[in-house]
Write a protein that holds these residues in place. Structure first.
Motif, PDB file in Angstrom:
ATOM      1  N   ASN A 178    -134.436  59.468-123.248  1.00 45.01           N
ATOM      2  CA  ASN A 178    -134.444  60.606-122.314  1.00 45.01           C
ATOM      3  C   ASN A 178    -134.329  60.135-120.870  1.00 45.01           C
ATOM      4  O   ASN A 178    -133.563  60.681-120.078  1.00 45.01           O
ATOM      5  N   LYS A 179    -135.121  59.095-120.540  1.00 46.76           N
ATOM      6  CA  LYS A 179    -135.082  58.553-119.173  1.00 46.76           C
ATOM      7  C   LYS A 179    -133.707  57.969-118.878  1.00 46.76           C
ATOM      8  O   LYS A 179    -133.167  58.134-117.793  1.00 46.76           O
ATOM      9  N   LEU A 180    -133.153  57.265-119.878  1.00 47.42           N
ATOM     10  CA  LEU A 180    -131.828  56.658-119.705  1.00 47.42           C
ATOM     11  C   LEU A 180    -130.784  57.738-119.438  1.00 47.42           C
ATOM     12  O   LEU A 180    -130.012  57.657-118.478  1.00 47.42           O
ATOM     13  N   GLN A 181    -130.790  58.781-120.273  1.00 48.36           N
ATOM     14  CA  GLN A 181    -129.799  59.855-120.135  1.00 48.36           C
ATOM     15  C   GLN A 181    -129.893  60.527-118.765  1.00 48.36           C
ATOM     16  O   GLN A 181    -128.879  60.776-118.108  1.00 48.36           O
TER      17      GLN A 181
ATOM     18  N   LYS B  48    -115.598  61.443-119.780  1.00 46.66           N
ATOM     19  CA  LYS B  48    -115.459  62.147-121.058  1.00 46.66           C
ATOM     20  C   LYS B  48    -116.260  61.477-122.171  1.00 46.66           C
ATOM     21  O   LYS B  48    -116.380  62.000-123.265  1.00 46.66           O
ATOM     22  N   ILE B  49    -116.763  60.275-121.889  1.00 45.31           N
ATOM     23  CA  ILE B  49    -117.463  59.499-122.919  1.00 45.31           C
ATOM     24  C   ILE B  49    -118.951  59.459-122.590  1.00 45.31           C
ATOM     25  O   ILE B  49    -119.328  59.302-121.437  1.00 45.31           O
ATOM     26  N   ASP B  50    -119.781  59.572-123.628  1.00 48.13           N
ATOM     27  CA  ASP B  50    -121.219  59.412-123.435  1.00 48.13           C
ATOM     28  C   ASP B  50    -121.444  58.039-122.794  1.00 48.13           C
ATOM     29  O   ASP B  50    -121.034  57.013-123.339  1.00 48.13           O
ATOM     30  N   ALA B  51    -122.089  58.040-121.624  1.00 44.06           N
ATOM     31  CA  ALA B  51    -122.244  56.801-120.839  1.00 44.06           C
ATOM     32  C   ALA B  51    -122.862  55.668-121.650  1.00 44.06           C
ATOM     33  O   ALA B  51    -122.534  54.496-121.453  1.00 44.06           O
ATOM     34  N   LYS B  52    -123.756  55.999-122.599  1.00 43.51           N
ATOM     35  CA  LYS B  52    -124.421  54.947-123.395  1.00 43.51           C
ATOM     36  C   LYS B  52    -123.428  54.190-124.268  1.00 43.51           C
ATOM     37  O   LYS B  52    -123.676  53.068-124.684  1.00 43.51           O
ATOM     38  N   SER B  53    -122.287  54.823-124.559  1.00 41.16           N
ATOM     39  CA  SER B  53    -121.300  54.197-125.450  1.00 41.16           C
ATOM     40  C   SER B  53    -120.353  53.258-124.718  1.00 41.16           C
ATOM     41  O   SER B  53    -119.525  52.595-125.330  1.00 41.16           O
ATOM     42  N   ILE B  54    -120.458  53.238-123.395  1.00 42.24           N
ATOM     43  CA  ILE B  54    -119.521  52.395-122.630  1.00 42.24           C
ATOM     44  C   ILE B  54    -119.923  50.926-122.723  1.00 42.24           C
ATOM     45  O   ILE B  54    -119.111  50.031-122.556  1.00 42.24           O
ATOM     46  N   GLY B  55    -121.206  50.676-123.034  1.00 44.58           N
ATOM     47  CA  GLY B  55    -121.645  49.313-123.339  1.00 44.58           C
ATOM     48  C   GLY B  55    -121.701  48.364-122.174  1.00 44.58           C
ATOM     49  O   GLY B  55    -121.246  47.228-122.282  1.00 44.58           O
TER      50      GLY B  55
ATOM     51  N   ILE C  16    -132.781  50.184-117.431  1.00 45.13           N
ATOM     52  CA  ILE C  16    -132.065  51.408-117.033  1.00 45.13           C
ATOM     53  C   ILE C  16    -131.433  51.213-115.654  1.00 45.13           C
ATOM     54  O   ILE C  16    -130.299  51.642-115.416  1.00 45.13           O
ATOM     55  N   THR C  17    -132.157  50.541-114.752  1.00 44.18           N
ATOM     56  CA  THR C  17    -131.608  50.261-113.408  1.00 44.18           C
ATOM     57  C   THR C  17    -130.354  49.402-113.513  1.00 44.18           C
ATOM     58  O   THR C  17    -129.346  49.662-112.850  1.00 44.18           O
TER      59      THR C  17
ATOM     60  N   LYS D  19    -126.632  50.629-112.400  1.00 43.74           N
ATOM     61  CA  LYS D  19    -125.815  49.892-111.417  1.00 43.74           C
ATOM     62  C   LYS D  19    -124.454  49.544-112.010  1.00 43.74           C
ATOM     63  O   LYS D  19    -123.421  49.680-111.369  1.00 43.74           O
ATOM     64  N   ASN D  20    -124.472  49.073-113.279  1.00 44.04           N
ATOM     65  CA  ASN D  20    -123.213  48.715-113.944  1.00 44.04           C
ATOM     66  C   ASN D  20    -122.307  49.929-114.124  1.00 44.04           C
ATOM     67  O   ASN D  20    -121.103  49.873-113.895  1.00 44.04           O
ATOM     68  N   LEU D  21    -122.930  51.033-114.549  1.00 46.68           N
ATOM     69  CA  LEU D  21    -122.150  52.254-114.786  1.00 46.68           C
ATOM     70  C   LEU D  21    -121.509  52.726-113.489  1.00 46.68           C
ATOM     71  O   LEU D  21    -120.338  53.114-113.467  1.00 46.68           O
ATOM     72  N   LYS D  22    -122.268  52.664-112.403  1.00 47.46           N
ATOM     73  CA  LYS D  22    -121.735  53.093-111.102  1.00 47.46           C
ATOM     74  C   LYS D  22    -120.508  52.249-110.741  1.00 47.46           C
ATOM     75  O   LYS D  22    -119.472  52.772-110.331  1.00 47.46           O
TER      76      LYS D  22
END
Length: 705
Positions: free
Chosen positions: A461-464, A443-450, A293-294, A298-301
């Motif tokens: 839940n923790k990830l979200q 606009k996109i669910d962050a989990k789908s950005i890959g 998750i960390t 970091k990647n998402l940021k």
């Protein structure tokens, strides 16, 4: 709570207390970290996030204590000593161990033995001072108990349960598992040759220390087990574990000792080891989840704070072969002006018509940059675009398509473009990502950005929760133009949320653009608290008051006005005036609630108001001679873009279908503690090809300094 958080974070007690008070007043992390530095002692958003995490943990622990105490009271077994032990508990594991003997469990062997009247026999055996055990046991042969052996076996079941419930024994075994447990895997023979199993073949026969296994490896092993390709076992030295329990229980050399040895072995194999080895694996999984998750966070940021091109007119292309390339033209605010399809690639191969069309569209819509999706036919489309003779200089960018298809089929996209199909919406998303990645990606669910490792295998839940915090922090660190922002973008602004975001959007549509921050108060249901939390993150361009387009909070406008008055200039003249700003004596503006940290932030903001913290977008070109994995040769130096970061290295797009891996050991000649210290997402790098495994489609790269 304060003591608990202090013990977990080592942050100053006063800072924690004030932060908890602010959180209890419904203040958000971005607001607290930016505008309440005096109260928190200048804690940043990460430290405040830690306080939130342990505050939640403490509250969950207290809630569980209340439930357990209530259950024990109802059973009429709550003693003063037990109550004190429960109230003093600081972790969930110890708490559950204390509750274990009183849990209403399903029918157990021990429960059956008790019903058969064998508890007194179990107590005699535990006392270890009976001489003729067989004669004693014979007295209990009645009813359901037919033989002495059955009586002794039933008594052992009760003893095994007592052993299982002993906190000292459980903790001792926990420590052994923590230090010495090994995770071992074996392949399911019938699945060995399954094509899908091959990606897990490294784990067909594997053994490793459970407490040292890296996050990505444990998650891969657990996924392989879930998909039925391997079996997983946790092992420790059973002999040593049993000896440790023997020492705690067996104090004599009588017939009772033999029965106790059998009971200990039964307790260990049937109750203790299955339960605690599962717990150890679960803890290892939680640790692996946290690491994954960390990485994802970091990647998402980095992805969300990717370089924006800014407000420029863009032509975006979603490339394709058979179905053609979907082309859209967007104005500087991302509004759709025109769309159509060109067919430059096989089977139609109308490259001449496509080149003419692109030249016409760029001129007709005064296009300043071109965005090409990085999916199928991307390289071929980029090569085609470079053949076009544009009248003006044209910047050409290849843009990540990750999650664009999710957006194009979403309700948000349907609401934005009800009269267009998914292909047009996908192309619009590609173009807008170039203009402002943050505004589009929210606009996109962050989990789908890959961008992560095994994000679908971790606690969702923790990830979200973590990803929501990242998005919120990114949106608020950049700030939002209230007059152009979409509902999803507005919803992440501190204190706003989805419902108020809709109200802001509807108010804007009915009343036109906001002209001042004060006007935000007119939005239905947007009260004083929401205004306090969100106003400074909402920007208004060309506002009458220039501070409305800055990160200066409205509560501090009077301070700025006083500074300007003392310097005998207007606020307009003070903004951006380095010389004047340098000569302000900040100490004279300090009050009980406003200290130097806030004043320093104000002056910094006045120096460069509304400054975007993100870098500008840069054009990038792949090596045009590399079309497929077959063109790669060891030793080649190639340009690439980092497109994913994990704990074991990073993946690099070198312009072909397969991304190459720079293993952590190939990032630097010295030891690499954190991959993020050496590369960041979307960084343009030069890599050296080390090895190419064409059958497995794997490319090993080294970062070239």
């Amino acid at each position: 709570m304060i003591k608990f958080i202090t013990s977990k974070t080592n942050l100053p007690e006063n800072s924690i207390k004030n932060t908890v008070d602010l959180l209890n007043q419904d203040c958000t992390i971005p607001f607290i970290s930016r505008y309440r530095k005096e109260a928190t002692g200048n804690l940043d958003e990460v430290q405040i996030g830690e306080i939130v995490k342990y505050k939640d943990q403490f509250e969950a622990l207290e809630k569980r204590k209340i439930a357990i105490l209530k259950a024990l009271e109802e059973q009429d077994v709550l003693t003063t000593e037990l109550k004190q032990k429960i109230e003093a508990c600081t972790d969930l594991t110890t708490l559950e161990d204390l509750y274990l003997p009183y849990k209403k469990s399903r029918k157990t062997k021990a429960e059956t033995a008790r019903k058969n009247g064998l508890e007194p026999l179990a107590k005699i055996i535990m006392s270890q001072n009976a001489n003729d055990l067989e004669s004693i046991a014979f007295k209990y042969v009645k009813g359901e108990v037919k033989t002495v052996d059955e009586a002794l076996e039933g008594a052992r079941h009760i003893i095994a349960e007592w052993i299982n419930e002993r906190t000292d024994i459980r903790n001792n075994l926990r420590k052994q598992l923590e230090r010495y447990a090994m995770i071992a895997t074996t392949v399911v023979k019938t699945k060995k040759d399954d094509e899908n199993a091959q990606k897990f073949r490294d784990y067909f026969d594997w053994e490793e220390s459970l407490n040292r296994i890296p996050s990505h490896r444990l998650l891969a092993i657990l996924r392989a087990e879930k998909e039925g390709f391997i079996r997983v076992k946790i092992n420790i030295d059973d002999v040593k574990a049993l000896e440790n329990i023997d020492r705690k229980i067996i104090k004599s050399n009588t017939a009772c000792a033999d029965q106790l040895e059998l009971a200990i072995s039964d307790a260990y194999k049937r109750l203790l080891f299955p339960s605690l080895s599962n717990e150890a694996l679960q803890k290892a999984k939680e640790k692996a989840d946290e690491a994954a998750i960390t990485v994802f966070a970091k990647n998402l940021k980095q992805l969300l704070l990717g370089s924006p091109l800014g407000e420029k007119r863009v032509l975006a292309i979603d490339p394709g072969f058979r179905t053609g390339c979907k082309v859209v033209c967007l104005d500087a605010q991302g509004n759709l002006l025109h769309n159509e399809t060109i067919f430059p690639h096989p089977p139609k191969s109308d490259s001449i018509g496509a080149i003419k069309k692109l030249a016409t569209l760029t001129e007709a819509y005064k296009i300043e940059a071109i965005a090409i999706g990085n999916g199928t036919a991307s390289r071929e489309t980029e090569a085609l675009v470079k053949k076009v003779h544009f009248k003006n200089d044209m910047q050409v960018f290849v843009v990540s398509e990750a999650g664009a298809s999710i957006y194009s089929a979403s309700k948000i996209a349907r609401d934005e473009f009800p009269n267009y199909d998914v292909t047009v919406r996908g192309s619009v998303s590609i173009g807008r990502r170039l203009q402002d990645p943050l505004a589009e990606l929210v606009k996109i669910d962050a989990k789908s950005i890959g961008v992560g490792q095994y994000q679908h295998d971790v606690d969702q839940n923790k990830l979200q929760k973590q990803l929501d915090v990242v998005v919120e922090n990114c949106v608020n660190s950049v700030g939002v133009n209230i007059n152009t922002a979409s509902v999803p973008l507005l919803s992440y602004v501190s204190g706003i949320g989805p419902k108020l975001a809709e109200n802001i959007y509807n108010y804007r549509n009915e009343n036109g653009a906001f002209t001042s921050r004060n006007e935000i108060k007119k939005v239905p249901r947007l009260g004083g608290k929401a205004f306090e939390q969100g106003a400074a993150f909402l920007r208004i361009k060309q506002a009458k008051n220039p501070l409305d387009d800055s990160a200066v909070h409205p509560e501090s406008y009077k301070i700025v006005e006083k500074m300007a008055k003392d310097l005998k200039v207007s606020v307009d003249e003070l903004i951006g005036n380095k010389d004047l700003l340098q000569h302000i004596d900040l100490k004279q503006y300090c009050t009980d609630s406003v200290g130097l940290p806030t004043l320093e932030d104000i002056v910094k903001e006045l120096d460069k108001p509304g400054l975007d913290i993100r870098e500008e977008a840069k054009v990038f070109t792949f090596n045009q001679n590399i079309k497929t994995i077959n063109d790669l040769v060891s030793g080649q130096l190639l340009p690439g873009i980092v497109n994913n970061i994990t704990n074991f290295g990073c993946f690099v797009d070198i312009g072909i279908k397969e991304s190459g891996l720079i293993h952590v050991s190939n990032l630097s000649d010295s030891f690499v503690k954190d991959v993020n210290e050496h590369v960041h997402l979307h960084q343009q790098v030069i890599v050296k090809v080390l090895d190419v495994d064409i059958p497995r489609k794997r490319i090993q790269l080294k970062l070239h300094k």
